[in-house]
Scaffold this motif. Structure first.
Motif, PDB file in Angstrom:
ATOM      1  N   THR A 134       0.830  -1.204   0.000  1.00  0.00           N
ATOM      2  CA  THR A 134       0.000   0.000   0.000  1.00  0.00           C
ATOM      3  C   THR A 134       0.864   1.252   0.000  1.00  0.00           C
ATOM      4  O   THR A 134       0.532   2.256  -0.651  1.00  0.00           O
ATOM      5  CB  THR A 134      -0.938  -0.002   1.220  1.00  0.00           C
ATOM      6  OG1 THR A 134      -1.635  -1.246   1.292  1.00  0.00           O
ATOM      7  CG2 THR A 134      -1.946   1.129   1.137  1.00  0.00           C
ATOM      8  N   LEU A 137       1.880   1.975  -3.496  1.00  0.00           N
ATOM      9  CA  LEU A 137       0.801   2.639  -4.222  1.00  0.00           C
ATOM     10  C   LEU A 137       0.749   4.121  -3.868  1.00  0.00           C
ATOM     11  O   LEU A 137       0.570   4.983  -4.749  1.00  0.00           O
ATOM     12  CB  LEU A 137      -0.528   1.963  -3.890  1.00  0.00           C
ATOM     13  CG  LEU A 137      -1.778   2.532  -4.553  1.00  0.00           C
ATOM     14  CD1 LEU A 137      -1.695   2.408  -6.071  1.00  0.00           C
ATOM     15  CD2 LEU A 137      -3.041   1.832  -4.028  1.00  0.00           C
ATOM     16  N   ARG A 138       0.930   4.439  -2.581  1.00  0.00           N
ATOM     17  CA  ARG A 138       0.919   5.848  -2.160  1.00  0.00           C
ATOM     18  C   ARG A 138       2.038   6.618  -2.832  1.00  0.00           C
ATOM     19  O   ARG A 138       1.836   7.754  -3.305  1.00  0.00           O
ATOM     20  CB  ARG A 138       1.062   5.942  -0.634  1.00  0.00           C
ATOM     21  CG  ARG A 138       0.871   7.352  -0.083  1.00  0.00           C
ATOM     22  CD  ARG A 138       1.309   7.448   1.362  1.00  0.00           C
ATOM     23  NE  ARG A 138       2.773   7.362   1.481  1.00  0.00           N
ATOM     24  CZ  ARG A 138       3.602   8.389   1.318  1.00  0.00           C
ATOM     25  NH1 ARG A 138       3.130   9.595   1.042  1.00  0.00           N
ATOM     26  NH2 ARG A 138       4.889   8.222   1.459  1.00  0.00           N
ATOM     27  N   LEU A 157      -5.103   0.382  -9.496  1.00  0.00           N
ATOM     28  CA  LEU A 157      -5.672  -0.486  -8.468  1.00  0.00           C
ATOM     29  C   LEU A 157      -5.516  -1.960  -8.834  1.00  0.00           C
ATOM     30  O   LEU A 157      -5.330  -2.807  -7.954  1.00  0.00           O
ATOM     31  CB  LEU A 157      -7.147  -0.140  -8.235  1.00  0.00           C
ATOM     32  CG  LEU A 157      -7.372   1.195  -7.513  1.00  0.00           C
ATOM     33  CD1 LEU A 157      -8.828   1.622  -7.616  1.00  0.00           C
ATOM     34  CD2 LEU A 157      -6.950   1.106  -6.046  1.00  0.00           C
ATOM     35  N   TYR A 160      -2.070  -2.911  -7.940  1.00  0.00           N
ATOM     36  CA  TYR A 160      -2.006  -3.094  -6.484  1.00  0.00           C
ATOM     37  C   TYR A 160      -2.535  -4.461  -6.081  1.00  0.00           C
ATOM     38  O   TYR A 160      -1.876  -5.200  -5.328  1.00  0.00           O
ATOM     39  CB  TYR A 160      -2.816  -1.981  -5.818  1.00  0.00           C
ATOM     40  CG  TYR A 160      -3.022  -2.150  -4.330  1.00  0.00           C
ATOM     41  CD1 TYR A 160      -1.986  -1.901  -3.427  1.00  0.00           C
ATOM     42  CD2 TYR A 160      -4.266  -2.543  -3.818  1.00  0.00           C
ATOM     43  CE1 TYR A 160      -2.191  -2.045  -2.056  1.00  0.00           C
ATOM     44  CE2 TYR A 160      -4.469  -2.684  -2.456  1.00  0.00           C
ATOM     45  CZ  TYR A 160      -3.424  -2.437  -1.583  1.00  0.00           C
ATOM     46  OH  TYR A 160      -3.617  -2.587  -0.232  1.00  0.00           O
ATOM     47  N   THR A 161      -3.721  -4.836  -6.581  1.00  0.00           N
ATOM     48  CA  THR A 161      -4.313  -6.104  -6.155  1.00  0.00           C
ATOM     49  C   THR A 161      -3.547  -7.308  -6.711  1.00  0.00           C
ATOM     50  O   THR A 161      -3.513  -8.359  -6.070  1.00  0.00           O
ATOM     51  CB  THR A 161      -5.802  -6.179  -6.552  1.00  0.00           C
ATOM     52  OG1 THR A 161      -5.952  -5.889  -7.946  1.00  0.00           O
ATOM     53  CG2 THR A 161      -6.622  -5.190  -5.745  1.00  0.00           C
ATOM     54  N   VAL A 319       0.139   5.020   6.033  1.00  0.00           N
ATOM     55  CA  VAL A 319      -0.704   3.853   5.786  1.00  0.00           C
ATOM     56  C   VAL A 319      -1.099   3.282   7.141  1.00  0.00           C
ATOM     57  O   VAL A 319      -0.313   3.360   8.098  1.00  0.00           O
ATOM     58  CB  VAL A 319       0.064   2.803   4.954  1.00  0.00           C
ATOM     59  CG1 VAL A 319      -0.764   1.520   4.782  1.00  0.00           C
ATOM     60  CG2 VAL A 319       0.446   3.364   3.583  1.00  0.00           C
ATOM     61  N   GLU A 430      -8.229  -4.664   2.104  1.00  0.00           N
ATOM     62  CA  GLU A 430      -7.668  -3.818   1.037  1.00  0.00           C
ATOM     63  C   GLU A 430      -8.490  -2.540   0.870  1.00  0.00           C
ATOM     64  O   GLU A 430      -7.932  -1.455   0.660  1.00  0.00           O
ATOM     65  CB  GLU A 430      -7.636  -4.595  -0.277  1.00  0.00           C
ATOM     66  CG  GLU A 430      -6.606  -5.709  -0.292  1.00  0.00           C
ATOM     67  CD  GLU A 430      -6.661  -6.505  -1.591  1.00  0.00           C
ATOM     68  OE1 GLU A 430      -5.759  -6.317  -2.417  1.00  0.00           O
ATOM     69  OE2 GLU A 430      -7.599  -7.306  -1.769  1.00  0.00           O
ATOM     70  N   VAL A 434      -6.674   1.107   1.292  1.00  0.00           N
ATOM     71  CA  VAL A 434      -6.532   2.031   0.157  1.00  0.00           C
ATOM     72  C   VAL A 434      -7.348   3.303   0.364  1.00  0.00           C
ATOM     73  O   VAL A 434      -6.834   4.414   0.146  1.00  0.00           O
ATOM     74  CB  VAL A 434      -6.923   1.328  -1.163  1.00  0.00           C
ATOM     75  CG1 VAL A 434      -6.971   2.333  -2.313  1.00  0.00           C
ATOM     76  CG2 VAL A 434      -5.945   0.210  -1.483  1.00  0.00           C
ATOM     77  N   LEU A 438      -5.644   6.945   0.713  1.00  0.00           N
ATOM     78  CA  LEU A 438      -5.971   7.961  -0.283  1.00  0.00           C
ATOM     79  C   LEU A 438      -6.593   9.192   0.363  1.00  0.00           C
ATOM     80  O   LEU A 438      -6.190  10.327   0.085  1.00  0.00           O
ATOM     81  CB  LEU A 438      -6.938   7.364  -1.313  1.00  0.00           C
ATOM     82  CG  LEU A 438      -7.474   8.306  -2.386  1.00  0.00           C
ATOM     83  CD1 LEU A 438      -6.362   8.760  -3.310  1.00  0.00           C
ATOM     84  CD2 LEU A 438      -8.582   7.627  -3.189  1.00  0.00           C
TER      85      LEU A 438
END
Length: 474
Positions: A134, A137-138, A157, A160-161, A319, A430, A434, A438
């Protein structure tokens, strides 16, 4: 709730049900554009009522919106009912007939293996890896915000998954979030739309002639299967180096069972479950979060409220720092759950009875095809107060009145019965990770008019696009 045995025997036949006018030989196949199939079925349901029937070639399909009947069928799987048979046939042809689609006695042992990998205990132990992914992703989104570039959320996304699913289930992190260009996710993205097309095709033409899209699918399947086999090879190397270690993930466990004397499990069956996990883990959660952004970006007050709650829970972290802290992020999950009332990622459940049954006065021979629409019951005022209002609070434990109409059984996003989605807990984790990351760190704005975003049936129901512009939140 009526069951098959309780129904009267003075019944209608499927042919007696109302249905849209079709053509000889092909039935209604020409009217069912694959990318809009769920919308067309919903339109016919409004016009004809349910149950109604339509034809794919010579085979009739009945369409229902009966939540209680759907629950009964789900409870009676896999021995009284099965999924729509073309799903297993086409996935078997693609080399991905795993726990999602396999039927009969083969299902239960595969289910046990998958449940081990996706258990709450395993996800708790995996949580530090989840937060690390995560954070990647950030960082990707922070770079986009500083550049002022638009982020196609569905793509990011899914990266990410894919990383999460691969790391959790196979002990192998492809780190697609740190790459651009050719990544495994791009090949996975080809499979679901073609799966939808082939399941609904009245003729299996690709066995005789290959169109450009079929050749593209073949190329993507080759790459995905190559990735799966390499993942299996690395897992076997880990097992060889540490033969006495406890299995650390789904793939290790499956390979140990497969390699045991007399297991009866083949490498092909292991590979099919690896691919099943990749496809299921990559698509459904990513699109659930992407659809949530359609509503979150349009509501400044809601976005600010989630930001404040997320910032309070995360404290100085970027996170969510611990698994236990996730319980403070109910609103993040509630946004995704409420979104799925309006934009169900699974808009149709499809089953076939294994024996003759009677439902709502309709006789259905064994093998009859039954489609259940999920959205009508979730927008029914008999199930939810003010169903047309987007209200995440209705899913919160401390909602204003315990006497509000709130029929959770009408929400079938994860299915039900013995074959309820084994990845539902990972999916909700998840979502919380996320949405909180976000909302705490960014302000999100949709980069196009919301009316230009269309629902596309690609086996699951996906947004045609979800371009979002991010700015750093101070």
């Amino acid at each position: 709730m009526a069951t098959a045995s309780a129904e009267p025997l003075t019944t209608r036949k499927v042919a007696d049900l109302p249905g849209p006018r079709g053509l000889p030989l092909i039935g209604n196949a020409h009217q069912l554009t694959p990318s809009r199939a769920h919308l067309i079925l919903e339109e016919w349901a409004k016009e004809l009522g349910t149950p109604f029937r339509f034809q794919i070639g010579s085979r009739p399909v009945t369409v229902w919106d009966d939540t209680e009947l759907c629950h009964m069928i789900m409870r009676d799987r896999p021995y009284g009912y099965r999924r729509y048979a073309p799903i297993e046939d086409i996935l078997k042809e693609m080399g991905s007939n795993g726990v999602f689609s396999v039927e009969g006695a083969a299902w239960e042992p595969q289910r046990k293996l998958v449940m081990q990998a996706l258990s709450i205990a395993h996800i708790k132990a995996f949580y530090p890896t989840l937060t690390a992914i995560t954070e990647r992703l950030r960082i990707r989104w922070k770079r986009a915000a500083r550049r002022g570039s638009v982020v196609e959320m569905t793509d990011d996304l899914k990266r990410y998954t894919v990383d999460v699913t691969s790391a959790l289930a196979f002990g192998d992190d492809p780190k697609t979030l740190e790459q651009d260009g050719d990544v495994i996710q791009e090949h996975l993205a080809v499979i679901f739309p073609m799966l939808m097309n082939r399941i609904n095709a009245p003729v299996r033409y690709w066995r005789y002639i290959k169109l450009p899209r079929d050749r593209q699918l073949d190329r993507s399947l080759i790459e995905v299967h190559r990735y799966v086999r390499l993942t299996m090879q690395r897992a076997r190397e880990r097992i060889r180096d540490c033969p006495d270690a406890e299995p650390g993930n789904l793939l290790d466990a499956m390979l140990r069972v497969r390699d045991a004397p007399g297991s009866g499990i083949t490498d092909d069956e292991v590979a099919a479950n690896v691919l099943t996990m990749l496809l299921a883990g990559e698509d459904t959660t990513a699109n659930s979060i992407a659809w949530a952004l359609l509503y979150l970006t349009a509501d400044d007050a809601l976005q600010n409220r989630i930001s404040q709650q997320s910032r309070a829970a995360l404290a100085h972290a970027n996170v969510c720092p611990t698994y236990d802290t996730l319980k403070l992020l109910d609103l993040c999950e509630a946004v995704c759950t409420e979104t799925s009332r309006f934009r169900p990622v699974v808009p149709v459940h499809a089953f076939e009875p294994l024996h003759d049954v009677v439902h709502r006065g309709v006789h259905l021979p064994a093998g009859s095809r039954m489609f259940f629409l999920t959205r009508p019951s979730m927008l029914d005022p008999n199930n939810f107060d003010h169903p047309d209002e987007f209200d995440p609070e209705r899913w919160m434990h401390n909602r204003a009145s315990e006497h509000r109409t709130h029929e959770v059984r009408a929400h079938l996003q994860f299915g039900g019965g013995p074959r309820v989605c084994p990845g539902r807990h990972l999916s909700t984790v998840e979502m919380r990770l996320v949405i909180s990351m976000l909302s705490a760190g960014f302000v999100s704005r949709l980069a196009v008019d919301a009316s230009t975003i269309q629902e596309v049936a690609a086996f699951t129901m996906v947004p045609s696009k979800m371009p979002v512009r991010l700015t750093l939140r101070h």
